[in-house]
Design an enzyme around this catalytic site. Sequence first.
Site: not given
Ligand SMILES: NC(=O)c1ccc[n+]([C@@H]2O[C@H](COP(=O)([O-])OP(=O)(O)OC[C@H]3O[C@@H](n4cnc5c(N)ncnc54)[C@H](O)[C@@H]3O)[C@@H](O)[C@H]2O)c1
Length: 255
Positions: A18, A21, A70, A96, A148, A161, A165
Site C-alpha cells: 500500500g 499514497s 492484495l 501498511n 490503529s 476494521y 487491527k
Molecule cells: N490515516 C490515519 O489516520 C490512520 C490511522 C490509523 C491507522 N492507519 C493505518 O495506517 C496505514 C496507512 O493508512 P493511510 O491513511 O495512509 O491509508 P490510505 O487509504 O490513504 O492508503 C492505503 C493504501 O493502500 C492501498 N490499497 C488499498 N487496498 C489495496 C489492495 N486491495 N491492494 C493493494 N493496495 C491496496 C491504497 O491504494 C493506498 O495506496 C493503514 O494500515 C491504516 O489502517 C491510518
Amino acid sequence: MTKTSYADLADRVVLITGGASGIGAALVRAFASQRSRVAFLDIDTPAGEALAHEVAKTSGTAPLFVPCDLLDIDALRAALAKVQGSLGDAAVLVNNAANDQRQVLSDVTPAEFDWMIGVNLKHVFFAAQAVVPQMQARGGGSIVNMSSVAWIRGAPALPVYAAAKAAIVGFTNSLGRRFGADRIRVNAIAPGMVITERQRKLWYPDERQIAEMRTRQAIPDAVTPDDIADMALYLASDASRRITCQCFRVDGGLA
Ligand SMILES: NC(=O)c1ccc[n+]([C@@H]2O[C@H](COP(=O)([O-])OP(=O)(O)OC[C@H]3O[C@@H](n4cnc5c(N)ncnc54)[C@H](O)[C@@H]3O)[C@@H](O)[C@H]2O)c1
C-alpha cells in the site's frame, strides 16, 4: 521527512504494501532517503508509477513498484517473488495497506466482512509468511505491521476494521515470539489521526472535525505521515535491535 540517518538501512531490501499514497507514500520516500532498496505494492497503478518516478528524481534511485491487488494472495505471492528476484531477500517488510471503510454493525454482510478482513488482515499474514524464510536466510529482519488506535479507543463506526487491527497486534506478538531466535523482530504501529488525502476527502472534509479531534491529543500538533514513517524507520533499523512484540501508538497522546 526525518533528519535521522540510519546507516544500516542503506542497501537493505525494504518491502512496503500500500505504498502508493497516504502514509505508505511517506514510507516509500523515507526508506528511499535512507538509500534502502525499496519495493512497494499497490492496487493504484497511476499513483504508484507517479510516486516511483518522483522518488527516482529526488533520491537518484527508482523504487520498484509492483501493481498488485492484495486481496489476491496468489498475486501477492507472485509480486513478492518478483521483488525477491529483482532485489534479493527482504530485510524489512512494512505491512501498511488497509481500507478503513466505515460500517454499521447491522448492515455488514458476510461478503463485506470477508472483504474487510481480506483488505485489512489476510495479506498481512501472507506477506509475512512469504518473507520470513527470506529473513531467516539473511540472518534476521524487521516486520512492521500497521495497526490503529481504532481498536484501542473503540471506534464505533469501524467494527470490522477495529477487529482486524486488533488481530494484527495478536499476530505481531505471535510471530515475534516464534522467530525472535532467528533475529526477526516484529512490531506494530498504531497511528492516531493522520490526515491523508483520502482521510480528508472521505472522513474529515470539515476542518472543525479535525480541530475537535486534536483537542483530544495531549500534543495538539498534527500527526503526519512522516511521523509514522519516522517510527517505521526506527523499528526497521538496528537502532531498535532489542525491541520486538510491541505496538507503538503514534497519536500525539490521543485520549
Ligand atoms: N490515516 C490515519 O489516520 C490512520 C490511522 C490509523 C491507522 N492507519 C493505518 O495506517 C496505514 C496507512 O493508512 P493511510 O491513511 O495512509 O491509508 P490510505 O487509504 O490513504 O492508503 C492505503 C493504501 O493502500 C492501498 N490499497 C488499498 N487496498 C489495496 C489492495 N486491495 N491492494 C493493494 N493496495 C491496496 C491504497 O491504494 C493506498 O495506496 C493503514 O494500515 C491504516 O489502517 C491510518
